[in-house]
Scaffold this motif. Structure first.
Motif, PDB file in Angstrom:
ATOM      1  N   MET A  90      31.520  59.387  28.668  1.00  0.00           N
ATOM      2  CA  MET A  90      31.056  59.220  27.113  1.00  0.00           C
ATOM      3  C   MET A  90      29.516  59.033  27.258  1.00  0.00           C
ATOM      4  SD  MET A  90      33.739  59.234  25.147  1.00  0.00           S
ATOM      5  CE  MET A  90      33.278  58.172  23.713  1.00  0.00           C
ATOM      6  N   THR A  91      28.922  59.716  26.372  1.00  0.00           N
ATOM      7  CA  THR A  91      27.492  59.350  26.053  1.00  0.00           C
ATOM      8  C   THR A  91      27.272  59.353  24.805  1.00  0.00           C
ATOM      9  OG1 THR A  91      25.507  60.817  26.097  1.00  0.00           O
ATOM     10  CG2 THR A  91      27.205  61.838  27.346  1.00  0.00           C
ATOM     11  N   GLY A  92      26.440  58.346  24.505  1.00  0.00           N
ATOM     12  CA  GLY A  92      26.001  58.197  22.977  1.00  0.00           C
ATOM     13  C   GLY A  92      24.600  57.619  22.858  1.00  0.00           C
ATOM     14  N   THR A  93      24.243  57.155  21.566  1.00  0.00           N
ATOM     15  CA  THR A  93      22.994  56.838  21.211  1.00  0.00           C
ATOM     16  C   THR A  93      23.205  55.530  20.308  1.00  0.00           C
ATOM     17  OG1 THR A  93      23.055  58.007  19.120  1.00  0.00           O
ATOM     18  CG2 THR A  93      22.055  59.121  21.128  1.00  0.00           C
ATOM     19  N   PRO A  94      22.184  54.814  20.043  1.00  0.00           N
ATOM     20  CA  PRO A  94      22.025  53.636  19.423  1.00  0.00           C
ATOM     21  C   PRO A  94      22.833  54.130  17.741  1.00  0.00           C
ATOM     22  CG  PRO A  94      19.911  53.946  20.348  1.00  0.00           C
ATOM     23  CD  PRO A  94      20.738  54.934  20.533  1.00  0.00           C
ATOM     24  N   SER A  95      23.881  53.251  17.484  1.00  0.00           N
ATOM     25  CA  SER A  95      24.664  53.730  16.264  1.00  0.00           C
ATOM     26  C   SER A  95      25.684  52.716  16.181  1.00  0.00           C
ATOM     27  CB  SER A  95      25.406  54.910  16.606  1.00  0.00           C
ATOM     28  OG  SER A  95      26.423  54.977  17.403  1.00  0.00           O
ATOM     29  N   CYS A  96      26.592  52.655  15.303  1.00  0.00           N
ATOM     30  CA  CYS A  96      27.530  51.767  14.963  1.00  0.00           C
ATOM     31  C   CYS A  96      28.611  51.735  16.345  1.00  0.00           C
ATOM     32  CB  CYS A  96      28.449  52.240  13.764  1.00  0.00           C
ATOM     33  SG  CYS A  96      27.689  51.667  12.368  1.00  0.00           S
ATOM     34  N   SER A  97      28.568  52.958  17.045  1.00  0.00           N
ATOM     35  CA  SER A  97      29.562  52.863  18.162  1.00  0.00           C
ATOM     36  C   SER A  97      28.849  52.158  19.573  1.00  0.00           C
ATOM     37  CB  SER A  97      30.018  54.422  18.621  1.00  0.00           C
ATOM     38  OG  SER A  97      28.904  54.874  18.994  1.00  0.00           O
TER      39      SER A  97
ATOM     40  N   THR B 197      28.101  50.657  24.945  1.00  0.00           N
ATOM     41  CA  THR B 197      27.405  50.170  26.141  1.00  0.00           C
ATOM     42  C   THR B 197      27.540  48.840  26.600  1.00  0.00           C
ATOM     43  OG1 THR B 197      25.497  51.206  24.523  1.00  0.00           O
ATOM     44  CG2 THR B 197      24.908  50.070  26.388  1.00  0.00           C
ATOM     45  N   GLY B 198      28.192  47.869  25.962  1.00  0.00           N
ATOM     46  CA  GLY B 198      28.435  46.707  26.400  1.00  0.00           C
ATOM     47  C   GLY B 198      27.186  45.650  26.436  1.00  0.00           C
TER      48      GLY B 198
ATOM     49  N   THR C 247      21.890  56.731  25.476  1.00  0.00           N
ATOM     50  CA  THR C 247      20.521  57.501  25.700  1.00  0.00           C
ATOM     51  C   THR C 247      19.818  57.294  24.286  1.00  0.00           C
ATOM     52  OG1 THR C 247      19.406  59.399  26.092  1.00  0.00           O
ATOM     53  CG2 THR C 247      21.893  59.409  25.162  1.00  0.00           C
ATOM     54  N   LEU C 248      18.856  57.979  23.977  1.00  0.00           N
ATOM     55  CA  LEU C 248      18.238  57.870  22.769  1.00  0.00           C
ATOM     56  C   LEU C 248      18.615  59.189  21.929  1.00  0.00           C
ATOM     57  CD1 LEU C 248      14.739  57.057  24.096  1.00  0.00           C
ATOM     58  CD2 LEU C 248      16.241  55.460  22.984  1.00  0.00           C
TER      59      LEU C 248
END
Ligand code: SF4
Ligand code: SF4
Lengths: 320, 92
Positions: free
Chosen positions: A51-58, A63-64, A78-79
């Motif tokens: 999985m890769t994602g960005t600052p958000s609700c998820s 990230t932990g 990531t950004l």
């Protein structure tokens, strides 16, 4: 893959993998995003999922905190601007090193439609081999419900308030799934959490199709807190969005559109807006305006699905 | 045996081989779902739609794990037979 018990329906076959997440996660009660994350793990299985994602609700979940993790998936944060570029790098590296990984770039609509759109569009054009899932809650919910490019017309948010000078958002939403399908990528689809079999099928199909190029799934996920939906009604909101044709379910393979769920008698948009507080201020003429938007977009889509026939005949004549 | 979770260092990554972080989401609940077993026909829709996926399969019905159930009420709303009822926490 089945370990479903006798009495349960076939649908359960899609959700047989182990839930990779801890039992207690941070999303608000009733949030469809939590359901989406857990089901994504259950449908695709955690063995080869990256999985890769960005600052958000998820993100707090993905990230932990410090060195503690909320789940057993491989996840990379990531950004927003470079989310799809980052997924590109990951998927290329896995392919180069001969590892069969399913890279899933999981982002909100703020990243997909606005901040990270150039990277997403670029990845689509280059035909990168990963799945991009955009969960669309129609705004920047995590930072306090600001409007985004996919916020629909008339919706009240923190930055499009309702008062004497303004009545919610004054411009229409971007139709991001359609934009993505217009890149003629191998797979683009819309899905929502009231139609789970449809969602599961589309995810599995995306996993297959991503070997040919980018696979994109637009997941409609209402935000109970930001939209003012009672916690128990979030799934009902999804269902009514489909039933009113506000959010039609379709898929497009290389620009050939198919409706995956045809609504026989579409309900008036009122059936959808009445459930949601961000539309509480709407008067009759404003509702009509929204209805017009919905009708236009649906009609447009319907014409696109008919295009399939033209292509089929053309290919036939060309082959003769 | 439950291992006590301890941060060993500060880092930009997290260890998923250890026990996972977990919130006491059961304490968020203001209402709890109560099942009327007679109405339930074990279709499983409540378990499928439960956002926390906390429903435990009891072979002929589903039971929410109240340690993690957030009390959102989606199970009660989605059950086609209205077998779940939301009851205020603290009421008998
Ligand atoms: S949805 Fe209702 S009928 Fe179906 S298993 Fe759950 S409680 Fe029983
Ligand atoms: S109230 Fe919500 S969290 Fe609790 S079991 Fe029902 S759907 Fe799951």
């Amino acid at each position: 893959m089945t370990n479903r018990k006798g009495g349960l329906s076939k649908v359960f076959d899609y959700f047989c993998n182990e839930d990779p997440f801890a039992e207690g996660l941070s999303p608000c009660p009733g949030c469809p995003l939590e359901l989406a994350l857990r089901l994504l793990g259950k449908i695709l299985g955690s063995q080869d999922l990256v999985m890769t994602g960005t600052p958000s609700c998820s993100n707090p979940v993905m990230t932990g905190q410090n060195v503690g993790a909320w789940h057993r998936l491989t996840a990379y944060c990531t950004l927003m601007t470079g989310a799809a570029a980052n997924a590109t790098g990951l998927s290329r590296q896995y392919r180069r090193s001969g590892q069969d990984a399913t890279v899933v770039c999981f982002n909100g609509d703020g990243c997909a439609a606005d901040i990270g759109f150039q990277a997403l569009s670029g990845a689509a054009e280059r035909g990168e081999n990963f799945i991009y899932v955009c969960y669309d809650n129609e705004g920047y919910m995590n930072t306090g419900v600001q409007r985004s490019g996919t916020t629909p017309i008339g919706a009240k948010t923190a930055t499009t308030p309702v008062g004497p000078k303004q009545r919610g958002k004054s411009t229409r939403r971007k139709n991001l799934p359609l934009l993505m399908a217009m890149h003629r990528i191998p797979y683009a689809a819309t899905a929502t959490l009231s139609h789970l079999e449809d969602f599961a099928k589309k995810l599995l199909k995306a996993k297959e199709k991503k070997n040919e190029g980018l696979a994109y799934i637009h997941l409609f996920a209402p935000c109970p807190t930001g939209w003012g939906v009672p916690t128990h009604q979030a799934i009902e909101v999804c269902r009514n969005a489909v039933r009113t044709n506000y959010f039609p379910l379709w898929e497009a393979e290389k620009g050939i559109f198919t409706l995956t769920h045809q609504v026989k008698k579409p309900k008036p948009i009122m059936e959808y807006t009445r459930l949601i507080k961000k539309y509480n201020h709407l008067k009759e003429d404003e509702l009509e305006r929204i209805q017009e938007e919905v009708d236009y977009e649906y009609e447009f889509l319907r014409h696109l699905t008919e295009f399939r026939k033209c292509v089929a005949t053309k290919h036939q004549t060309a082959g003769e | 045996m439950i291992k006590k979770f301890q941060f060993r260092e500060e880092a930009g990554w997290s260890h998923a081989d250890e026990i996972l972080l977990c919130l006491d989401t059961g304490s968020w609940r203001v209402e709890r779902p109560v099942l009327n077993k007679e109405k339930c026909n074990y279709c499983g829709l409540c378990a499928l739609f439960c956002p926390t996926q906390c429903m435990v399969d009891r072979d002929d019905h589903f039971e929410p794990n109240l340690a993690f159930c957030k009390g959102c009420g989606i199970c009660a709303n989605e059950c086609p037979r209205k077998a779940f009822r939301m009851r205020k926490e603290g009421d008998a």
